[in-house]
Design an enzyme around this catalytic site. Structure first.
Site, short mmCIF file in Angstrom:
data_model
loop_
_atom_site.label_atom_id
_atom_site.label_comp_id
_atom_site.label_asym_id
_atom_site.label_seq_id
_atom_site.Cartn_x
_atom_site.Cartn_y
_atom_site.Cartn_z
N CYS B 83 44.42 -39.39 90.67
CA CYS B 83 45.54 -39.33 89.71
C CYS B 83 46.49 -38.18 90.04
CB CYS B 83 45.03 -39.15 88.28
SG CYS B 83 43.47 -39.94 87.98
N HIS B 332 50.65 -43.76 82.22
CA HIS B 332 49.98 -43.08 83.33
C HIS B 332 49.76 -44.05 84.50
CE1 HIS B 332 47.42 -40.57 85.64
NE2 HIS B 332 46.26 -40.83 85.06
#
Ligand SMILES: [Zn+2]
Lengths: 143, 385
Positions: B83, B332
């Site tokens: 991420c 996200h």
């Protein structure tokens, strides 16, 4: 499939074999060949007792692919009595009965199976330590 | 080393883009960033992405995307750090310009997650953790955050409801962000009754699976003025690592890499946390926001969660966070997130944040976290006077 990968991990998974540091005595699991405390080479095998306590836990309701039939299942960080934390599933217990600090012990269970033609992967899980309520010799009373 | 500035920004709305492919999304963001910068030459392209191999059956994104967007011939590579891929790519772009190896660099982040069913996405995200000793034991990425959150609540005597202000604040700020996935407010009651994912983590503790792309153009600050009336200078860029697995951490709740990375960034920029006017942190889960605030020096250990209740994280507060919705409500798209964060800081510093403008914002920080805290990239940005 990854048969070789599972084979490489069998000592970890079936017997909880990690390592110890000959310089500072640190017990290491999983094995990492270098002591996380003093950076000395640490390749001496060490078999953990499998005893520990729950350090943190959760119940997985949305499992990754490969773990669908097990859901919901409980996962935890277990603090082994020899020191290290280990990430594992808890078994033989409902999520709501678990608490931090609860004594647990390692058992061998099925981790996953990859379909009718795939491998069945076994490994460690932890269950609450079974305390016998029946003293030895009191068998008849229990019937 | 040369001073580096951002002279162009571009982002797609975050969403479920069934009509667009990975490369088309990336191209949309890159084209608008190049247009914003008004550059005629690009020397290299860095693409932050995590899951294109597993979720899109496509690797080699540098060549794919540079060709598709009309940059055939330039140096181009994909950068992966879970991420944290977006900011990791930005850091390499920064190194290239600062180190005088390139003058005009495009850094893009892209992720295309919604083409696949949920359990495949969950398995792909679990690859950010330790494959042999976390993922193979059935621990999902959400579960790792749940283990952190449960332990935090236990050690500091915190209730789950104490995390609600972080979700409420993010959703509130997303309302006026045209690129946000969830531009709607949520209440404490919504938080209390949200669906459980991996207890204590519920749906409103968690950021959503989605698609999106974002891009920036970098050049030496000395040239920046001639391209953009409001360049944003990179005052600090710093990256640090920790053990990939939670069980190998020296300090489970310490988020050591976040502390290391922030400390290095403060020292490069010669500032302290008090000088930071806003902080785009990595709120993939509410617990991550709290651990990040503590590790970066905005709160003492065990007290980060109180910044929510005390209003410190709001737009007019002491340290505004997730000012455009954050990972929670903007969304996200994992490998793109680090670039969205930096763009949002740039919008604040360019005074283009609209209804969410933080007043007199001069110095902004973004922090992008890979995995459960194993890669942390911190960027400090400053409005060029
Ligand atoms: Zn040692």
């Amino acid at each position: 499939m990854e048969i070789a990968r599972h084979w490489r991990l069998q000592r970890h998974r079936y017997s909880l074999v990690g390592e110890m540091c000959n310089r500072c005595g640190e017990k290491i699991f999983p094995a990492r060949d270098v002591c996380p405390q003093c950076n000395a080479p640490a390749k001496t095998p060490f078999t953990f007792s499998g005893k520990g306590e729950v350090y943190s836990y959760s119940t997985v309701h949305h499992p990754p692919e490969g773990f669908e039939h097990f859901a919901p299942y409980v996962v935890a960080l277990v603090r082994l009595v020899e020191g290290p934390l280990v990430a594992a599933q808890l078994t033989d217990v409902e999520g709501e009965k678990i608490e931090i600090g609860m004594p647990v012990e390692m058992v061998t269970r099925k981790l996953r199976d990859d379909g009718s033609k795939g491998t069945i992967v076994y490994g460690y899980k932890f269950r609450p330590v079974i305390v016998s309520r029946t003293p030895l010799g009191a068998k008849d009373a229990a019937l | 080393m040369r001073d580096v500035s951002i002279i162009g920004i571009g982002q797609t709305p975050v969403g479920e883009h069934w009509e667009k492919s990975l490369k088309e999304l990336a191209a949309d963001a890159i084209s608008s960033a190049i247009k914003d910068a008004q550059v005629e030459r690009v020397d290299s392209l860095y693409v932050g992405n995590m899951c294109s191999g597993t979720l899109n059956g496509q690797e080699h994104l540098g060549a794919l995307i540079s060709d598709w967007v009309g940059l055939r011939g330039v140096e181009a590579v994909k950068i992966e750090a879970a991420c944290g891929s977006g900011a990791a790519a930005l850091r390499l772009g920064y190194i290239a310009v600062a180190g005088e190896l390139a003058d005009f660099v495009v850094v893009a982040g892209v992720e295309k997650m919604t083409d696949r069913p949920g359990e495949q996405v969950t398995a792909a995200l679990a690859m950010a953790s330790d494959g042999d000793f976390e993922a193979q034991n059935g621990l999902s990425f959400v579960a790792l955050n749940a283990l952190l959150m449960r332990r935090y609540m236990h050690e500091y005597g915190v209730r789950h409801g104490d995390f609600a202000p972080f979700a409420i604040n993010a959703h509130k700020n997303a309302v006026s962000n045209p690129c946000a996935l969830f531009p709607h407010a949520v209440t404490a009651e919504d938080f209390r009754t949200a669906k459980m994912i991996a207890d204590p983590v519920n749906l409103l503790d968690s950021s959503p699976v989605c698609d999106g792309a974002a891009a920036v153009v970098l050049c030496p600050t000395a040239l920046a003025r001639s391209f953009n009336a409001r360049p944003v200078r990179i005052r600090a860029s710093s990256s640090a690592t920790d053990s990939i697995a939670l069980h190998d951490r020296r300090d489970l709740l310490g988020l050591e890499a976040a502390g290391l990375s922030a400390t290095k960034a403060y020292s490069q920029a010669k500032v302290t946390p008090r000088d930071i006017d806003l902080f785009e942190l990595h709120d993939a889960f509410t617990i991550m926001s709290v651990l990040s605030l503590e590790a970066c020096g905005f709160a003492e250990r065990g007290r980060g969660v109180r910044l929510g209740a005390e209003g410190d994280i709001a737009l007019g507060g002491r340290i505004p966070i997730t000012t455009m919705g954050g990972l929670k409500a903007r969304g996200h798209p994992v490998g793109a997130t680090g670039i969205y964060q930096v763009i949002e800081v740039a919008l604040q510093l360019r005074e283009q944040a609209g209804a969410n403008q933080v007043r007199d914002a001069r110095l902004g920080m973004a922090q992008n976290i890979g995995g459960s805290g194993a890669t942390v990239v911190t960027t400090i940005l400053e409005a060029v006077e």
